[in-house]
Design an enzyme around this catalytic site. Structure first.
Site, short mmCIF file in Angstrom:
data_model
loop_
_atom_site.label_atom_id
_atom_site.label_comp_id
_atom_site.label_asym_id
_atom_site.label_seq_id
_atom_site.Cartn_x
_atom_site.Cartn_y
_atom_site.Cartn_z
N GLY A 1 -7.99 11.10 7.21
CA GLY A 1 -9.04 10.41 7.69
C GLY A 1 -9.97 9.94 6.54
O GLY A 1 -9.74 10.20 5.33
N ASP B 1 -8.10 14.92 3.98
CA ASP B 1 -7.13 14.82 4.99
C ASP B 1 -6.93 13.40 5.17
O ASP B 1 -7.15 12.43 4.29
CB ASP B 1 -7.46 15.66 6.37
CG ASP B 1 -8.47 14.83 7.04
OD1 ASP B 1 -8.96 14.14 6.51
OD2 ASP B 1 -8.91 15.53 8.00
N ASN C 1 -12.32 16.22 -2.56
CA ASN C 1 -13.12 14.94 -2.77
C ASN C 1 -14.70 15.36 -2.92
O ASN C 1 -15.04 16.08 -2.26
CB ASN C 1 -12.74 14.06 -1.66
CG ASN C 1 -13.79 12.66 -1.78
OD1 ASN C 1 -13.63 11.89 -3.04
ND2 ASN C 1 -14.21 12.21 -0.83
N THR C 2 -15.41 14.47 -3.68
CA THR C 2 -16.99 14.75 -3.82
C THR C 2 -17.41 13.59 -2.93
O THR C 2 -16.81 12.53 -3.09
CB THR C 2 -17.38 14.79 -5.12
OG1 THR C 2 -17.43 13.44 -5.60
CG2 THR C 2 -16.75 15.97 -6.19
N HIS C 3 -18.47 13.74 -2.24
CA HIS C 3 -18.85 12.65 -1.14
C HIS C 3 -20.48 12.78 -1.29
O HIS C 3 -20.90 13.85 -1.00
CB HIS C 3 -18.25 12.88 -0.04
CG HIS C 3 -18.99 11.62 1.18
ND1 HIS C 3 -18.47 10.46 0.86
CD2 HIS C 3 -20.09 11.59 1.93
CE1 HIS C 3 -19.07 9.60 1.69
NE2 HIS C 3 -20.07 10.14 2.39
N ASP D 1 -12.93 10.73 4.73
CA ASP D 1 -14.04 11.72 4.48
C ASP D 1 -14.25 12.66 5.70
O ASP D 1 -15.20 13.18 6.18
CB ASP D 1 -15.46 11.40 4.29
CG ASP D 1 -15.61 10.11 3.02
OD1 ASP D 1 -14.60 10.45 2.12
OD2 ASP D 1 -16.12 9.08 3.17
N ARG E 1 -10.59 5.05 -3.20
CA ARG E 1 -9.38 4.73 -2.54
C ARG E 1 -8.99 5.80 -1.38
O ARG E 1 -9.35 6.93 -1.85
CB ARG E 1 -8.27 4.36 -3.46
CG ARG E 1 -8.52 3.35 -4.52
CD ARG E 1 -8.27 2.06 -3.54
NE ARG E 1 -8.43 1.05 -4.85
CZ ARG E 1 -8.56 -0.40 -4.40
NH1 ARG E 1 -8.68 -0.71 -3.07
NH2 ARG E 1 -8.93 -1.22 -5.27
N ILE E 2 -8.50 5.34 -0.30
CA ILE E 2 -8.11 6.17 0.64
C ILE E 2 -6.60 6.53 0.55
O ILE E 2 -5.69 5.43 0.32
CB ILE E 2 -8.54 5.85 1.99
CG1 ILE E 2 -9.64 5.23 2.30
CG2 ILE E 2 -7.67 6.57 3.07
CD1 ILE E 2 -10.70 6.72 2.26
N ARG F 1 0.99 -1.12 0.04
CA ARG F 1 0.15 0.09 -0.01
C ARG F 1 0.83 1.30 -0.05
O ARG F 1 0.60 2.07 -0.70
CB ARG F 1 -0.92 -0.10 1.35
CG ARG F 1 -2.37 -0.71 1.10
CD ARG F 1 -3.13 -0.46 2.07
NE ARG F 1 -4.34 -1.22 1.74
CZ ARG F 1 -5.28 -0.54 1.17
NH1 ARG F 1 -5.39 0.72 0.68
NH2 ARG F 1 -6.48 -1.26 0.75
C1 GRF Z 1 -20.10 9.95 -6.75
O1 GRF Z 1 -21.40 10.08 -5.99
C2 GRF Z 1 -19.33 9.91 -5.63
O2 GRF Z 1 -19.54 10.87 -4.61
C3 GRF Z 1 -19.16 8.46 -5.48
O3 GRF Z 1 -19.35 7.69 -6.27
C4 GRF Z 1 -20.06 8.66 -7.47
C5 GRF Z 1 -19.13 8.50 -8.47
O4 GRF Z 1 -20.00 8.70 -9.61
N1 GRF Z 1 -17.94 8.39 -4.34
P1 GRF Z 1 -19.45 8.86 -11.17
O5 GRF Z 1 -18.18 7.97 -11.17
O6 GRF Z 1 -18.72 10.39 -11.31
O7 GRF Z 1 -20.33 8.78 -12.07
#
Ligand code: GRF
Length: 201
Positions: A151, A149, A115-117, A153, A93-94, A67
């Site tokens: 952690g 960071d 990151n988008t969550h 999310d 991945r983290i 890793r």
């Molecule tokens: C998104 O909802 C993202 O936040 C999550 O996985 C999804 C990715 O969708 N971790 P895509 O690959 O952009 O279609």
């Protein structure tokens, strides 16, 4: 603003960044798109748009040493494109604290990673945010763009959008509506970072 985007799967959020930047609606240049998954459809989307791609797969069952090695190789691949910002968009991945500490451009400047969550953090971190929100019975969930960071999310929140949960929702329908909100939010935050409204550059 020069960015590298990391994806693991479909890359629909990536596609909205590609479309907005190519339409001249977003002051962003995507230098490359990378993945841990050589078969990620997001890499095909990038290739179709004429963007360079790379993949750094992580072996199944990798031990700590493997890793650490994967983190170093991923960091080196990202830095070879000299980005100002690294964007994790559906990258499942983290990365390690060491990865983040050493994500620096040649002049020593740190490269922030965002990151988008698909939930309103700090609620429902982790890989099953939409399923977990539904299981909890929340009536409102949403999406978050945050700085990464070490952690899971847990980094500073940059922006959020609420999304209502409907009685008839299942994981797929709710996730699709969240992703629609995510695409808008990600592009908005990238534009804000480009204007240095978050103090990240
Ligand atoms: C998104 O909802 C993202 O936040 C999550 O996985 C999804 C990715 O969708 N971790 P895509 O690959 O952009 O279609």
């Amino acid at each position: 603003m020069r960015i590298v985007v990391l994806v693991s799967g479909s890359g629909s959020n990536l596609q909205s960044v590609i479309d907005a930047s190519q339409a001249g609606d977003l002051p962003v240049e995507i230098a490359a798109v990378g993945s841990d998954n050589p078969d990620a459809y997001g890499l095909v989307r990038a290739g179709t748009a004429g963007i360079e791609t790379f993949s750094v797969p992580l072996e199944r069952g990798a031990d700590a040493e493997q890793r650490a090695d994967w983190n170093s190789r991923l960091r080196d691949a990202v830095l070879s494109y000299d980005p100002e910002v690294l964007v994790s968009s559906g990258f499942m991945r983290i990365v390690s604290a060491e990865f983040l500490d050493t994500l620096r451009r040649a002049d020593g400047r740190a490269v922030p990673m965002i990151n988008t969550h698909p939930a309103l953090l700090p609620s429902f971190p982790g890989a099953h945010a939409v399923r977990d929100a539904l299981a909890h019975g929340v009536k409102v969930t949403g999406c978050t763009v945050h700085q990464v960071d070490s952690g899971v999310d847990t980094g500073p929140i940059l922006a959020q959008t609420p999304v209502e949960v409907r009685a008839e929702d299942d994981e797929a329908t709710l996730h699709e509506r969240i992703k629609t909100a995510e695409r808008t939010l990600l592009n908005q935050v990238l534009a804000q970072i480009a204007r240095n409204e978050h103090g990240l550059r």
